[in-house]
Design a protein around this motif. Structure first.
Motif, PDB file in Angstrom:
ATOM      1  N   THR A  58      31.497 -51.517  -0.946  1.00  0.00           N
ATOM      2  CA  THR A  58      32.017 -50.222  -1.000  1.00  0.00           C
ATOM      3  C   THR A  58      30.586 -50.202  -1.969  1.00  0.00           C
ATOM      4  N   MET A  59      29.369 -51.212  -2.221  1.00  0.00           N
ATOM      5  CA  MET A  59      27.997 -50.991  -1.684  1.00  0.00           C
ATOM      6  C   MET A  59      26.727 -49.961  -0.520  1.00  0.00           C
ATOM      7  N   MET A  60      27.260 -50.597   0.749  1.00  0.00           N
ATOM      8  CA  MET A  60      26.822 -50.000   2.176  1.00  0.00           C
ATOM      9  C   MET A  60      27.690 -48.231   1.991  1.00  0.00           C
ATOM     10  N   SER A  61      28.612 -48.089   1.811  1.00  0.00           N
ATOM     11  CA  SER A  61      29.432 -47.201   1.733  1.00  0.00           C
ATOM     12  C   SER A  61      28.624 -45.928   0.915  1.00  0.00           C
ATOM     13  N   GLU A  62      28.353 -46.277  -0.477  1.00  0.00           N
ATOM     14  CA  GLU A  62      27.717 -45.730  -1.173  1.00  0.00           C
ATOM     15  C   GLU A  62      25.804 -45.141  -0.711  1.00  0.00           C
ATOM     16  N   ARG A  63      25.828 -46.793  -0.025  1.00  0.00           N
ATOM     17  CA  ARG A  63      24.248 -46.399   0.551  1.00  0.00           C
ATOM     18  C   ARG A  63      23.596 -45.624   1.256  1.00  0.00           C
ATOM     19  N   ASN A  64      25.569 -45.186   2.205  1.00  0.00           N
ATOM     20  CA  ASN A  64      25.043 -44.397   3.542  1.00  0.00           C
ATOM     21  C   ASN A  64      25.280 -42.655   3.098  1.00  0.00           C
ATOM     22  N   GLU A  65      25.542 -42.497   2.400  1.00  0.00           N
ATOM     23  CA  GLU A  65      25.792 -41.452   1.468  1.00  0.00           C
ATOM     24  C   GLU A  65      24.247 -40.913   1.240  1.00  0.00           C
ATOM     25  N   LEU A  66      23.721 -41.730   0.741  1.00  0.00           N
ATOM     26  CA  LEU A  66      22.560 -41.249   0.052  1.00  0.00           C
ATOM     27  C   LEU A  66      22.075 -41.605   0.764  1.00  0.00           C
ATOM     28  N   VAL A  67      21.788 -42.415   1.918  1.00  0.00           N
ATOM     29  CA  VAL A  67      20.716 -42.194   2.646  1.00  0.00           C
ATOM     30  C   VAL A  67      20.908 -41.101   3.903  1.00  0.00           C
ATOM     31  N   LYS A  68      22.240 -40.800   3.791  1.00  0.00           N
ATOM     32  CA  LYS A  68      22.386 -39.664   4.071  1.00  0.00           C
ATOM     33  C   LYS A  68      21.769 -38.294   4.375  1.00  0.00           C
ATOM     34  N   ALA A  69      21.832 -37.924   2.949  1.00  0.00           N
ATOM     35  CA  ALA A  69      21.934 -36.937   1.945  1.00  0.00           C
ATOM     36  C   ALA A  69      19.846 -37.103   1.706  1.00  0.00           C
ATOM     37  N   ARG A  70      19.566 -38.542   1.702  1.00  0.00           N
ATOM     38  CA  ARG A  70      17.583 -37.892   2.030  1.00  0.00           C
ATOM     39  C   ARG A  70      17.196 -37.383   3.287  1.00  0.00           C
ATOM     40  N   ARG A  71      18.077 -37.770   4.512  1.00  0.00           N
ATOM     41  CA  ARG A  71      17.655 -37.480   5.693  1.00  0.00           C
ATOM     42  C   ARG A  71      17.929 -36.557   5.944  1.00  0.00           C
ATOM     43  N   GLU A  72      18.962 -35.541   4.883  1.00  0.00           N
ATOM     44  CA  GLU A  72      19.080 -34.839   5.724  1.00  0.00           C
ATOM     45  C   GLU A  72      18.050 -33.353   3.709  1.00  0.00           C
ATOM     46  N   ALA A  73      17.639 -33.956   3.491  1.00  0.00           N
ATOM     47  CA  ALA A  73      16.813 -33.635   2.190  1.00  0.00           C
ATOM     48  C   ALA A  73      15.315 -33.391   3.497  1.00  0.00           C
ATOM     49  N   GLU A  74      14.889 -34.482   3.791  1.00  0.00           N
ATOM     50  CA  GLU A  74      14.105 -34.468   4.138  1.00  0.00           C
ATOM     51  C   GLU A  74      14.420 -33.297   5.703  1.00  0.00           C
ATOM     52  N   ASP A  75      14.927 -33.452   6.198  1.00  0.00           N
ATOM     53  CA  ASP A  75      14.572 -32.336   7.836  1.00  0.00           C
ATOM     54  C   ASP A  75      14.626 -31.375   7.304  1.00  0.00           C
ATOM     55  N   ASN A  76      15.293 -30.887   6.262  1.00  0.00           N
ATOM     56  CA  ASN A  76      15.549 -29.304   5.802  1.00  0.00           C
ATOM     57  C   ASN A  76      14.086 -29.306   5.322  1.00  0.00           C
ATOM     58  N   LEU A  77      13.098 -29.995   5.052  1.00  0.00           N
ATOM     59  CA  LEU A  77      11.666 -29.932   4.655  1.00  0.00           C
ATOM     60  C   LEU A  77      11.256 -29.624   5.034  1.00  0.00           C
ATOM     61  N   VAL A  78      10.738 -30.133   6.720  1.00  0.00           N
ATOM     62  CA  VAL A  78      10.468 -30.559   7.120  1.00  0.00           C
ATOM     63  C   VAL A  78      10.236 -28.681   8.381  1.00  0.00           C
ATOM     64  N   LYS A  79      11.817 -28.656   7.738  1.00  0.00           N
ATOM     65  CA  LYS A  79      12.272 -27.001   8.876  1.00  0.00           C
ATOM     66  C   LYS A  79      11.888 -26.084   8.230  1.00  0.00           C
ATOM     67  N   THR A  80      11.763 -25.681   7.046  1.00  0.00           N
ATOM     68  CA  THR A  80      11.417 -24.717   5.859  1.00  0.00           C
ATOM     69  C   THR A  80       9.233 -25.203   5.675  1.00  0.00           C
ATOM     70  N   ILE A  81       8.976 -26.229   6.366  1.00  0.00           N
ATOM     71  CA  ILE A  81       7.210 -26.566   6.659  1.00  0.00           C
ATOM     72  C   ILE A  81       7.203 -25.477   7.891  1.00  0.00           C
ATOM     73  N   ILE A  82       8.457 -26.042   8.978  1.00  0.00           N
ATOM     74  CA  ILE A  82       7.620 -25.183  10.390  1.00  0.00           C
ATOM     75  C   ILE A  82       7.684 -23.941  10.202  1.00  0.00           C
ATOM     76  N   GLN A  83       9.186 -23.492   9.686  1.00  0.00           N
ATOM     77  CA  GLN A  83       9.405 -22.136   9.187  1.00  0.00           C
ATOM     78  C   GLN A  83       7.598 -21.214   8.263  1.00  0.00           C
ATOM     79  N   LEU A  84       7.736 -21.658   7.407  1.00  0.00           N
ATOM     80  CA  LEU A  84       6.871 -20.931   6.887  1.00  0.00           C
ATOM     81  C   LEU A  84       5.498 -20.672   7.324  1.00  0.00           C
ATOM     82  N   SER A  85       5.203 -21.898   8.411  1.00  0.00           N
ATOM     83  CA  SER A  85       3.817 -21.660   8.657  1.00  0.00           C
ATOM     84  C   SER A  85       3.965 -21.594   9.572  1.00  0.00           C
TER      85      SER A  85
END
Length: 214
Positions: free
Chosen positions: A17-44
């Motif tokens: 259960t811990m690994m399943s929830e951890r994987n979901e959180l890690v996935k969400a964090r990576r998506e947020a970071e990728d979206n942030l970087v993409k937004t910075i690239i577009q705005l720049s």
């Protein structure tokens, strides 16, 4: 010591259960970071294009300190774009390394594994992109504030010059007469009046002399 809610849970189930929830959180964090970087690239990228068009077509002149800030902002935006692209590159390599480690672990080729080295480079690239973007926005804000202040000062100076010019024009349109000139003009008027009166008196006398002879 109070009982924990998971005391009665099977350790294996808890781990899954811990690994399943951890994987979901890690996935969400990576998506947020990728979206942030993409937004910075577009705005720049958009800001670089706008600033290039502003430099070519705008009538606003940036000199000295403001010109240095303008160039610095463009350089920082270019760094943000480069760092964002670098983050995507190392992020892809980090995913591949993690995939290989997981495969080796579950095929019992290795008994343990640590975080890939690419993850550290990904974080450095993210910080560089975010920091450069914020610094560029700060420089652009300083340019806007300073330029607005200079424009206000120039407008005030123009208004003052216009007011002084209007006052000078009014003074020229209504010339003053010196007291001596006024006295001379009055004296001349009096002399003319006396000459006219004397001529009228002599004419009346001549008329009176001629009437008895008739």
């Amino acid at each position: 010591m109070p009982n924990h809610p998971l005391d009665d849970c099977d350790p294996s189930d808890c781990y899954q259960t811990m690994m399943s929830e951890r994987n979901e959180l890690v996935k969400a964090r990576r998506e947020a970071e990728d979206n942030l970087v993409k937004t910075i690239i577009q705005l720049s990228s958009g800001l670089v294009v706008l600033m290039a068009g502003f430099a070519v077509q705008s009538e606003v002149v940036l000199e000295g300190f403001l010109y240095a800030l303008f160039v610095g902002a463009i350089i920082l935006l270019a760094i943000a774009i480069t760092a964002g692209l670098t983050e995507h590159y190392y992020s892809s390599k980090a995913y591949l390394s993690q995939q290989n480690l997981v495969e080796q672990y579950f095929t019992k080729q290795i008994s343990s594994f640590s975080e890939p080295n690419e993850n550290a480079r990904v974080r450095m690239a993210q910080l560089a992109a975010f920091g450069s973007f914020l610094a560029a926005l700060t420089l652009l804000g300083v340019i806007a504030i300073v330029k607005a202040g200079v424009s206000d000062v120039e407008s005030a100076a123009t208004a003052a010059t216009t007011t002084s010019s209007s006052s000078s024009a009014s003074g020229t349109a209504a010339p003053t007469v010196a007291p001596g000139q006024l006295w001379r003009q009055q004296g001349r008027s009096s002399e003319i009046s006396r000459a006219v009166n004397a001529a009228s008196t002599s004419t009346e006398k001549e008329v009176a002399i001629r009437e008895p002879g008739q």
